[in-house]
Design an enzyme around this catalytic site. Structure first.
Site, PDB file in Angstrom:
ATOM      1  N   GLU A  57       8.131  16.849  15.842  1.00 19.37           N
ATOM      2  CA  GLU A  57       8.526  16.779  14.290  1.00 19.37           C
ATOM      3  C   GLU A  57       7.657  17.649  13.531  1.00 19.37           C
ATOM      4  O   GLU A  57       6.521  17.715  13.544  1.00 19.37           O
ATOM      5  CB  GLU A  57       8.245  15.340  14.053  1.00 19.37           C
ATOM      6  CG  GLU A  57       9.133  14.884  12.764  1.00 19.37           C
ATOM      7  CD  GLU A  57       9.153  13.524  12.271  1.00 19.37           C
ATOM      8  OE1 GLU A  57       9.550  13.036  11.407  1.00 19.37           O
ATOM      9  OE2 GLU A  57       7.949  12.892  12.750  1.00 19.37           O
ATOM     10  N   GLU A  66       9.409   2.206  11.072  1.00 21.76           N
ATOM     11  CA  GLU A  66      10.253   3.054  10.986  1.00 21.76           C
ATOM     12  C   GLU A  66       9.578   4.193  11.293  1.00 21.76           C
ATOM     13  O   GLU A  66       8.845   4.599  10.237  1.00 21.76           O
ATOM     14  CB  GLU A  66      11.281   3.033   9.856  1.00 21.76           C
ATOM     15  CG  GLU A  66      12.117   1.523   9.929  1.00 21.76           C
ATOM     16  CD  GLU A  66      13.028   1.543   8.872  1.00 21.76           C
ATOM     17  OE1 GLU A  66      13.595   2.499   8.648  1.00 21.76           O
ATOM     18  OE2 GLU A  66      13.048   0.467   8.161  1.00 21.76           O
ATOM     19  N   LYS A  87       0.687  -1.109  -0.076  1.00 22.71           N
ATOM     20  CA  LYS A  87      -0.023   0.084   0.007  1.00 22.71           C
ATOM     21  C   LYS A  87       0.934   1.300  -0.107  1.00 22.71           C
ATOM     22  O   LYS A  87       1.642   1.550   0.914  1.00 22.71           O
ATOM     23  CB  LYS A  87      -0.926   0.025   1.249  1.00 22.71           C
ATOM     24  CG  LYS A  87      -1.972   1.048   1.083  1.00 22.71           C
ATOM     25  CD  LYS A  87      -2.720   1.504   2.326  1.00 22.71           C
ATOM     26  CE  LYS A  87      -2.090   2.498   3.245  1.00 22.71           C
ATOM     27  NZ  LYS A  87      -2.012   3.797   2.390  1.00 22.71           N
ATOM     28  N   CYS A 113      12.800  11.910   6.920  1.00 13.43           N
ATOM     29  CA  CYS A 113      12.808  11.603   8.085  1.00 13.43           C
ATOM     30  C   CYS A 113      14.147  11.971   8.769  1.00 13.43           C
ATOM     31  O   CYS A 113      14.112  12.127   9.939  1.00 13.43           O
ATOM     32  CB  CYS A 113      12.268  10.363   8.326  1.00 13.43           C
ATOM     33  SG  CYS A 113      12.800   9.213   7.148  1.00 13.43           S
TER      34      CYS A 113
END
Ligand SMILES: Cc1cc2nc3c(=O)[nH]c(=O)nc-3n(C[C@H](O)[C@H](O)[C@H](O)COP(=O)(O)OP(=O)(O)OC[C@H]3O[C@@H](n4cnc5c(N)ncnc54)[C@H](O)[C@@H]3O)c2cc1C
Length: 1010
Positions: A887, A757, A676, A791
């Site tokens: 973040e 992750e 996906k 990231c």
């Protein structure tokens, strides 16, 4: 031909005789410098330490710092010179103040060896002395590493200022030879184009020329008015085409078309040099005005070979020194044969190269006053004198400036002087005979050397095929990045962009059990730079399709899990080949669908290719059942089974690489997969499905579902028949998956494995002795490359109190110089963020930042349409502020101040995350400390904290950044596998084979019956 050979030898001998008469060390000053050179030439490792010490010294402020570095660099050197160094280091411990002063003084004296003056007054003293020796000059302003447009403008202003001074101070000076003086103005300036524009991108020569030409024009006008000469120096290979193009563009325009006093450099160590010189000569003839070419061998050999090896590129320079020498001679002939349009300046200290040019000029009947020899300040003094005595025109290349900006130049000279292959070392340090030094370089070329580049490719194949016997650290050779320096690559990318654009709006189905499945809903995917443009549509899956996909995967799993790993490895390798073939097309798609800059998009496809090949190779290593111990009468084989059905959920920021990495890992290990893609990168996902279909993935083994994560994603995570979830994405979703997978559902066979992750709040610390050119360049790239949406991106820059202001003073103009725009244009570094919700969220964070900290910089101009967030920097940020903890995933950088390294580490480690982290320093002790203590899955020293490469930098973090897995690492595949051991008693009445085979796989993949 024979007589030419004799002539060259005789001419060379004559030069050597004259050199012997004035013999002095080429490094003229005795003492520290000479000792350092001698030590360096005898010990490569010590040389590295010494040169690194020299490199850091000018940026150290206190005596204590100098002594610390001296001890760190030299105390542990183990070689024959240790007593000498130990004594020095001990002395430093006793009288630090004195020793620091002596060391600084010595290094500064050594710099004076190669730098003609720190300021124009000192420079003029040197030039006057040289004038008395009949030696001319070209002045080079040190400071080529500019990080911002402000610095580039300052460089341009300094060039203008210098021209005025030189013209004023040399009034009345005449040409030393008197003859043909019109070709050789007295005032001669050498410029480096990289110092005039901070945003040069090799992929975008048009932009570079558009910025450089207006900056150069006032300098050229003034040079011309003053009757002076200007030379464009040549730098590293990635600037070469731009420099040549710029030169031709400017000097073809009417204003400068008839001006003969401009020159450019050709580097004979480049394989391209012959074609470039012929092209220049042809251009010069069409232009109809003389120009000059300074022919050199090239000063960046180590850099070019290292960089091309790192990136897997064809190396632009020759591998063998005599090849460069031979090419220098061939190009000398070409220059002299075209003397009617081009004036030659031979930039060499090599007597053979010099003698060859002289003899060939004689052959052609060219008067020696019509060309010149150029040599560097501080080098080969006796050779300069000999040439003057022989009646040749000699010009000295004189760098001007302070030691700090001049360090790159100084280190290049130190390397050159101590190079094993250099002429000066051979002649003056090793006393190689004149006859040997004058040998025709062509005879010295090892004929099998040319095969080296071919050998590299074969080596790559051999390495990647290797299964069990490769040493650690040498396991895998990466696919090369596309080198956008090459025009061919630029053209391919442009045409791919056109092609992908022409397919905008196409529709893509789901793929379940090998069938294309359409649903009654289509999801559009838009171009973040122009959200009215729809890149494509993908069918949207709901729960029924998700169920169908699980059934298809489950059904396919049985056979796939029993398919020999070699077949599975070949499947993913075929996928790699298809990715390679479609490389430009897929990169272009990423530019449109997720707004990646060209090189970032290419790096993503390269990573996908590497994941396939690396995991194939790793599977070959793991796949065969391996004997655990050699014991008589019993054999035990340790091996792996796949886990079952894997659900792969990937993010949009590396839309093909991460999706492909998790999928190829799951497939090669024998799992059946439901893939996906992120909702923002569904077309990239659909393309990857096409790639695997073409590679021959059996029906049901890989299924493609695009749809809402909250609907099908959540359903599949909870599904009893899904055994493994491989997820990369946000912390919020990652934690939900982690929790949900911990619940065992009725009918569930396996404990679910989650490969998870997540994000980061990555920090870089800048030490007080850091190289600021590098720290700033890399910080800017790490924070703002791909709009801060990696990231791994830098979001907290931690500066020590001591250098806080100095860094900011350069960092903010550097950020202000960034090119923000639509990444369809090559060379754009900052594009739009992914979608409207990201855009709003980041702007909200910027508001939070304004209320918490100080807005130090925000770009003023960004394109009006599209999701462009201006690059933003906050200062006075405290560790507990939201912008320092949460973040943001956008182009927002927080600057934090720390008292010392202890506090900096505490701040860096003080978040929930541990993904990447970085440190800029030239203190070996501090570097070791940070390596040991920085809490991050990937720690980067003196480089950017983004851009992990498969196999080289296995990637992934811990704490709230992930479950401790390493994509692209040797142990990654184990997460997709269940370990098993089978043990058999092979004794029958005391009878047993002596040894069991080390590997056995028949029981896993029984051979088909004949
Ligand atoms: C006045 C002047 C201006 C200069 N301007 C420039 C400039 O604009 N740009 C620039 O790049 N350089 C420039 N140089 C630097 C010049 O390239 C180096 O000084 C020069 O390469 C040293 O060459 P040489 O002929 O003096 O010495 P040599 O000892 O004969 O040659 C050394 C050179 O050989 C080459 N080499 C070394 N090892 C290998 C190998 N294994 N395989 C292939 N080639 C090898 C390298 O180019 C090395 O520098 C300039 C030099 C001078 C004198």
């Amino acid at each position: 031909m024979r007589s030419l050979k004799n002539e060259i030898e005789q001419r060379g001998m004559r030069i050597f005789e004259l050199v012997e008469q004035h013999l002095e060390s080429p490094f003229s000053k005795a003492g520290f410098h000479q000792r350092m050179m001698a030590l360096s030439m005898r010990d490569e490792q010590l040389k590295v330490h010494l040169f690194r010490l020299v490199d850091v010294l000018p940026s150290l402020r206190t005596s204590a710092e100098v002594i610390e570095h001296l001890q760190e660099y030299l105390a542990d050197t183990s070689d024959g010179f240790t007593p000498l160094i130990r004594a020095g280091v001990r002395l430093a411990g006793v009288v630090p103040w004195l020793s620091a002063r002596v060391l600084r003084w010595n290094v500064s004296e050594m710099a004076h060896q190669f730098i003609a003056g720190e300021n124009p007054r000192d420079l003029m003293k040197t030039l006057r002395k040289r004038r008395a020796q009949k030696i001319g000059f070209t002045v080079d302003l040190l400071g080529e590493a500019v990080v911002s447009e402000r610095e580039a403008d300052e460089y341009a202003a300094r060039c203008l200022e210098l021209l005025e001074i030189l013209a004023r101070e040399t009034q009345g000076w005449t040409d030393p030879l008197g003859k043909n003086s019109g070709l050789f103005p007295v005032v001669n300036l050498s410029v480096k184009i990289s110092a005039l524009y901070s945003q040069i991108n090799p992929a975008d020569p048009t932009d570079a020329i558009a910025h450089l030409a207006p900056k150069l024009r006032p300098i050229l006008r003034r040079t011309r008015e003053l009757g002076a000469f200007i030379n464009f120096d040549m730098e590293s290979y990635d600037h070469k085409n731009i420099t040549l193009e710029l030169f031709k563009t400017i000097f073809t325009k009417r204003e400068f078309k008839d001006w003969p006093h401009a020159g450019i450099v050709i580097q004979a160590y480049l394989r391209d040099a012959d074609a470039d010189l012929r092209d220049l000569i042809e251009w010069g003839r069409a232009r109809g005005t003389r120009f000059t070419v300074r022919l050199v061998k090239g000063a960046y050999w180590d850099y070019e070979t290292m960089k091309s090896r790192q990136n897997g590129w064809d190396c632009p320079v020759f591998f063998q020194k005599p090849e460069s020498d031979t090419n220098f001679e061939a190009l000398s002939r070409l220059l002299l044969e075209n003397e009617s349009i081009v004036t030659a300046a031979f930039g060499s200290h090599n007597v053979r190269s010099i003698a060859h040019a002289q003899v060939f000029a004689d052959e052609l009947g060219i008067d020696r006053s019509r060309f010149e020899f150029q040599l560097l300040y501080g080098m080969a003094g006796p050779i300069k004198r000999a040439l003057v005595e022989l009646g040749y025109r000699v010009r000295e290349y004189c760098p001007l400036g302070e030691l700090l900006p001049g360090m790159a130049y100084l280190v290049r000279r130190l390397l050159e002087n101590t190079s094993n292959e250099g002429f000066l070392r051979a002649k003056f340090a090793e006393n190689v005979s004149a006859a040997e030094l004058l040998r025709n370089p062509d005879e010295l070329i090892k004929k099998d050397g040319a095969a080296r580049s071919v050998a590299c490719v074969q080596d790559r194949q051999r390495k990647n095929d290797a299964s069990l016997d490769t040493a650690s650290g040498d396991i895998y050779e990466n696919s090369p990045l596309v080198n956008f320096v090459c025009k061919e690559s630029q053209d391919k990318m442009r045409s791919a962009l056109r092609e992908v654009r022409s397919r905008f709006g196409e529709k893509y189905p789901l793929v379940i059990g090998g069938e294309k499945v359409w649903t009654d809903q289509l999801t559009p995917s838009v171009n973040p730079s122009a959200p009215t443009e729809i890149v494509g549509y993908a069918a949207k899956a709901g729960i029924p399709e998700a169920e169908r996909a699980v059934k298809a995967a489950r059904a396919a799993f049985r056979k796939w899990s029993r398919t020999p790993f070699e077949e599975r490895a070949r499947l993913v390798e075929r996928a790699a080949e298809i990715l390679e073939r479609r490389r430009f097309e897929l990169s272009a798609l990423e530019v449109f669908e997720v707004a990646k800059a060209w090189s970032e998009a290419d790096a993503d496809i390269r990573e996908a290719i590497d994941f396939c090949r690396f995991y194939a190779q790793q599977m070959r290593r793991l796949g065969r059942p391996k004997l655990t111990q050699q014991v008589p009468g019993e054999e035990s084989y340790h091996h792996y089974w796949p886990r079952g059905v894997a659900f792969v959920v990937a993010p949009w920021n590396f839309p093909i690489a991460i999706l492909c990495g998790m999928t190829s890992a799951a497939l090669v290990t024998g799992n059946a997969v439901i893939m996906k893609p992120s909702e923002q990168s569904i077309i990239c996902g659909a393309m990857l499905m096409q790639v695997f279909e073409e590679a021959g993935v059996p029906p049901g083994v890989l299924n493609f579902l695009s749809g809402h994560g909250s609907v099908i994603g959540a359903h599949l995570v909870d599904h009893k028949d899904v055994d493994l979830i491989a997820f990369t994405g946000s912390r919020e979703v990652g934690l939900k998956i982690w929790e949900s997978a911990g619940v065992t559902r009725p009918g569930q066979r396996e404990l679910k494995r989650v490969v998870c992750e997540m994000g980061g709040k990555n920090a870089m610390i800048v030490d007080s002795d850091a190289d600021l050119d590098e720290a700033i360049g890399y910080s800017i790239y790490s924070a703002f490359g791909y709009q801060g949406q990696k990231c791994s991106a830098l979001s907290r820059l931690i500066l020590l109190e001591e250098n806080h202001d100095r860094v900011l003073e350069r960092l903010i103009p550097a950020a202000a110089s960034l090119r923000v725009g639509d990444p369809e244009e090559p060379g754009i570094m900052v594009g739009p963020v992914i979608d409207e919700s990201a855009y709003r969220r980041i702007l909200d964070y910027i508001e939070i930042g304004k209320s918490e900290a100080t807005l130090a910089y925000q770009a003023k101009e960004v394109p009006p349409h599209g999701y462009f967030v201006p690059p933003t920097i906050f200062t006075e940020v405290k560790p507990d502020m939201r912008i320092a903890r949460e973040e943001i995933f956008g182009p927002v950088l927080s600057i934090l101040k720390a008292r010392d390294l202890d506090e900096a580490l505490e701040v860096a480690n003080g978040t929930d995350y541990a993904l990447t982290g970085g440190f800029f320093s030239r203190s070996p002790a501090n570097i070791e400390r940070v390596k040991a203590q920085l809490e991050a899955g990937n720690v980067y020293i003196n480089r950017s904290c983004t851009g992990a490469i498969v196999g080289r930098h296995p990637f992934g973090g811990f704490k709230m950044s992930g479950g401790g897995t390493k994509a692209g690492g040797e142990d990654y595949l184990l997460h997709f596998l269940l370990p098993r051991v089978v043990t058999e008693n092979i004794t029958r009445h005391g009878l047993a084979p002596e040894r069991a085979p080390e590997y056995r796989d028949e029981f896993l993949w029984p051979r088909p019956k004949q």
